[in-house]
Write a protein that holds these residues in place. Structure first.
Motif, PDB file in Angstrom:
ATOM      1  N   ILE B 289     -32.392  12.080  48.051  1.00  0.00           N
ATOM      2  CA  ILE B 289     -32.568  12.166  46.595  1.00  0.00           C
ATOM      3  C   ILE B 289     -31.265  12.613  45.945  1.00  0.00           C
ATOM      4  O   ILE B 289     -30.780  12.008  44.979  1.00  0.00           O
ATOM      5  CB  ILE B 289     -33.700  13.144  46.250  1.00  0.00           C
ATOM      6  CG1 ILE B 289     -35.008  12.681  46.885  1.00  0.00           C
ATOM      7  CG2 ILE B 289     -33.851  13.273  44.753  1.00  0.00           C
ATOM      8  CD1 ILE B 289     -36.082  13.743  46.855  1.00  0.00           C
ATOM      9  N   LEU B 293     -28.813  10.360  43.465  1.00  0.00           N
ATOM     10  CA  LEU B 293     -28.488  10.820  42.117  1.00  0.00           C
ATOM     11  C   LEU B 293     -26.985  10.949  41.951  1.00  0.00           C
ATOM     12  O   LEU B 293     -26.402  10.522  40.954  1.00  0.00           O
ATOM     13  CB  LEU B 293     -29.144  12.179  41.855  1.00  0.00           C
ATOM     14  CG  LEU B 293     -30.638  12.167  41.572  1.00  0.00           C
ATOM     15  CD1 LEU B 293     -31.175  13.573  41.565  1.00  0.00           C
ATOM     16  CD2 LEU B 293     -30.906  11.495  40.241  1.00  0.00           C
ATOM     17  N   ILE B 338     -28.877  18.237  42.766  1.00  0.00           N
ATOM     18  CA  ILE B 338     -29.956  17.464  42.126  1.00  0.00           C
ATOM     19  C   ILE B 338     -30.151  17.943  40.688  1.00  0.00           C
ATOM     20  O   ILE B 338     -30.285  17.155  39.751  1.00  0.00           O
ATOM     21  CB  ILE B 338     -31.271  17.603  42.915  1.00  0.00           C
ATOM     22  CG1 ILE B 338     -31.129  16.984  44.305  1.00  0.00           C
ATOM     23  CG2 ILE B 338     -32.421  16.933  42.184  1.00  0.00           C
ATOM     24  CD1 ILE B 338     -32.360  17.140  45.167  1.00  0.00           C
ATOM     25  N   GLY B 342     -28.952  15.320  38.197  1.00  0.00           N
ATOM     26  CA  GLY B 342     -30.166  14.608  37.812  1.00  0.00           C
ATOM     27  C   GLY B 342     -30.794  15.146  36.552  1.00  0.00           C
ATOM     28  O   GLY B 342     -30.833  14.481  35.515  1.00  0.00           O
TER      29      GLY B 342
END
Lengths: 323, 371
Positions: B289, B293, B338, B342
């Motif tokens: 993840i 990102l 993240i 993100g």
């Protein structure tokens, strides 16, 4: 299976359901205001850690509870900043919060206590003890109701009773107060709320903060209420996600949330007593199947085999004020 | 509405986000009483200081390329696949079955077979959440998370009760046969008098990962399917209007995503452990993840981000070995990456945009004023 064993299983169901219930209600506030929150797990985890750590250092479970709520609130504010102020992706923010919690709790626990990511065992004063309700002993002679009162209703930590009280409070707050009406409205149609001259941002922040407080209590219950005696690495073990599933199962309504969480709590309690299932059904059920059962149930429920769940309409969408 | 120049969008913003994540990580390291600068030096030495170190860094990077691509492909169709972890676990199962029960004559054939097995099992594990999303509207994020837990339970069950050879204590499969051993970097790059990458797990799968990047790039930007995928990701209603079927796109994107996550297993299960153990994935599915990102869902970006995380992962392991900073520090860094790349993207973007516009407008405004 006799009445006493059944009551014991139900009793641990209630205990297992409590953190789920608190997290579920936390999610309810947040999602009703239009903020998706998959960071319930992380908020519970930091709360569990700091509650246990502070309780262990100060020897007071109450100070632990406050510290836990504080930790959870900090992450709630981060989530609020990401999803309200900076209009970021609420799911990604939740994921980040969960990982942050999973990492930071172990890093700090190791640095403070040096026990491989756990807190020291909590002594009796440093955790919430079971409360024996009045007359539990003397009423236990009454057939049926007596044992139910003594085994099932009496003998939980104060946090369990608080959680049960929060259910009607949530219902009342959501459906009988001006704040609740506005909160629900901001999750369905923030533009309308804005037009009425009410601040969308403030409403959503208050929902996110309430969510933080409830997750904090949930974490404290997990780590510092009997029979728990401290924080263990990754101790939430997916409860935040199960709470989300319960929330969807309950279709974002408080009383149904209670029912859903009791059901999931029951499943988790059964996991602890595989011998009982063998006795009742007559087949030996694999332990792994039992531990996977809450997650499988969640998927089944999400698949909509129990009716359609329609989330708040503005959920997950950042609100951009018209200029 | 003006836009920032493209280089700022794809280069400057991730770098600024990364710097912010690094600052916060340094604060955490300071807070637990360690020296961040010494930690960085140790990490650089431990992850890049020798061919042995590079062998580990590239090995981890290979894992993250696969899981990162998996998340990235799903992102293009605006699906958020958090199930990479479970899909990679199942991919491992596929690899183990292929390697244990088919008598391969040569490792190259076995590599192809194992890739297919890994991809099939990974895709199968993504298929149910994808189907539920497409047909029943169940939220893909929650179902894929649930499938991670279910995968874990399933694997424990299989390893303990079915696949474990008789008489072994540890829940793991038997060792794969010698013939399916993949050539490691040591076998490939060592010359007669200098041995390179001694004892490091990097293997030929690294090049499979590079190939996967190219294939994904071709798929996303050079095929009709990729176009449909991106169109669907940008606007579901517009895509529907153009005759793109949502069910197909959701299913296909998630199947590709699951297959890529599953293919990670040829690196860690076939290339390194040479048997399937519990917890073989070690969180690589989740790091995907952060990688996606960070890499802005572009295969080249994913490759660079995977290298970065390979460095962090190997460096983090060295830190845990030599200092009191536990391995979980890498999870904190991953979470911060993240968060900043993100979720708090706008926090970095808004001020940068403001700076850019104030710098850009001035020269543009002058000729207008002269007229």
């Amino acid at each position: 299976m006799d009445l006493l064993t059944l009551l014991q299983v139900l009793d641990s169901s209630v205990r297992m359901a409590t953190p789920l219930l608190l997290a579920c209600l936390a999610g309810l506030f947040s999602e009703r205001a239009g903020i998706f929150d998959i960071g319930l797990e992380g908020k519970m985890l930091v709360a569990a850690f700091l509650a246990a750590a502070m309780a262990s250092v100060t020897g007071s479970a109450w100070i632990g509870l406050l510290a836990g709520i504080g930790a959870s609130l900090t992450l709630a504010i981060v989530h609020g900043l990401a999803s309200i102020t900076f209009r970021g992706n609420q799911l990604i923010s939740g994921v980040a919060i969960n990982f942050f919690a999973a990492g930071i709790t172990v890093v700090i626990a190791q640095s403070w206590f040096g026990q491989g990511g756990r807190t020291p065992q909590l002594g009796d004063g440093a955790r919430f003890q079971s409360i024996t309700l009045p007359f539990a002993e003397s009423l236990s002679v009454v057939p049926l109701l007596g044992p139910i009162y003594k085994e099932l209703i009496s003998g939980h930590s104060i946090l369990v009773y608080i959680a049960m009280l929060i259910v009607p409070l949530t219902w009342w707050g959501l459906y009988r107060t001006r704040f609740g009406l506005r909160l629900r409205a901001v999750g369905e149609n923030p533009a309308a709320v804005d037009t009425a001259g009410i601040s969308v941002v403030r409403l959503r922040y208050s929902a996110v903060l309430i969510c933080g407080v409830l997750c904090g209590i949930a974490g404290a219950q997990l780590a510092t209420a009997e029979p728990a005696a401290g924080f263990i690495k990754d101790m939430t073990a997916g409860r935040g996600y199960i709470a989300l599933a319960a929330l969807i199962f309950a279709k974002w309504r408080p009383w149904y949330a209670l029912m859903a969480c009791l059901l999931f709590g029951f499943l988790q309690a059964l996991e602890l007593r595989p011998d009982l299932i063998t006795n009742v059904i007559g087949i030996k059920v694999q332990g792994q199947l039992l531990s996977a059962l809450p997650y499988i149930m969640t998927v089944v429920i999400l698949a909509g085999f129990v009716g359609k769940a329609i989330p708040p309409r503005a959920g997950g969408e950042p609100y951009v004020k018209e200029r | 509405m003006e836009k920032m120049p493209k280089w700022a969008d794809i280069f400057l913003i991730p770098v600024v986000s990364l710097v912010l994540a690094a600052i916060f990580s340094a604060i955490v390291i300071l807070a637990i009483g360690e020296d961040p600068w010494a930690a960085v030096k140790l990490m650089v030495k431990g992850a890049l200081g020798s061919t042995y170190a590079w062998g580990y860094t590239l090995y981890y990077a290979t894992n993250f390329v696969f899981t990162g691509l998996a998340v990235a492909v799903a992102f293009h169709a605006r699906m958020f696949n958090i199930g990479g972890e479970g899909q990679a676990m199942l991919g491992g199962l596929g690899v183990a079955l292929v390697c244990l029960y088919i008598p391969w004559p040569h490792w190259s054939l076995a590599l192809i077979g194992a890739s297919v097995g890994a991809a099939l099992f990974g895709a199968a594990w993504a298929a149910i959440p994808a189907f539920l999303q497409a047909k029943r509207g169940s939220h893909i994020v929650i179902t894929t998370i649930m499938f991670n837990f279910i995968a874990n339970a399933l694997l424990v069950y299989l390893l303990v009760n079915v696949l474990k050879p008789v008489g072994m204590m540890e829940p793991a499969t038997a060792k794969f046969p010698k013939l399916v051993q993949l050539p490691s970097f040591r076998d490939m790059f060592s010359t007669a008098d200098t041995i390179m990458f001694r004892g490091a797990p990097a293997n030929i799968t690294f090049f499979v990962a590079v190939a996967a990047c190219v294939v994904v790039w071709l798929l996303i930007w050079r095929t009709r399917l990729g176009y449909e995928l991106r169109a669907f990701g940008h606007s579901e209603s517009a895509a529907k209007y153009a005759g793109i079927k949502p069910t197909k796109i959701i299913m296909v994107s998630m199947l590709i995503s699951g297959a890529l996550a599953g293919m990670m297993a040829i690196n860690n299960v076939m290339g390194e452990a040479e048997r399937l153990v519990l917890n073989a994935v070690e969180g690589a599915g989740f790091i995907g993840i952060a990688v996606a990102l960070m890499g802005r869902s572009h295969p080249f970006g994913v490759f660079l981000a995977a290298l970065l995380f390979g460095f962090l992962y190997q460096g983090g392991a060295e830190l845990a070995l030599w200092t009191s900073i536990p391995r979980e520090m890498i999870v904190v860094i991953q979470a911060l990456v993240i968060l900043f790349t993100g979720a708090l993207d706008n926090m970095v973007r808004m001020p940068l945009e403001r700076i850019f516009f104030s710098l850009w407008r001035k020269p543009a405004a002058k000729p207008a004023a002269a007229e």
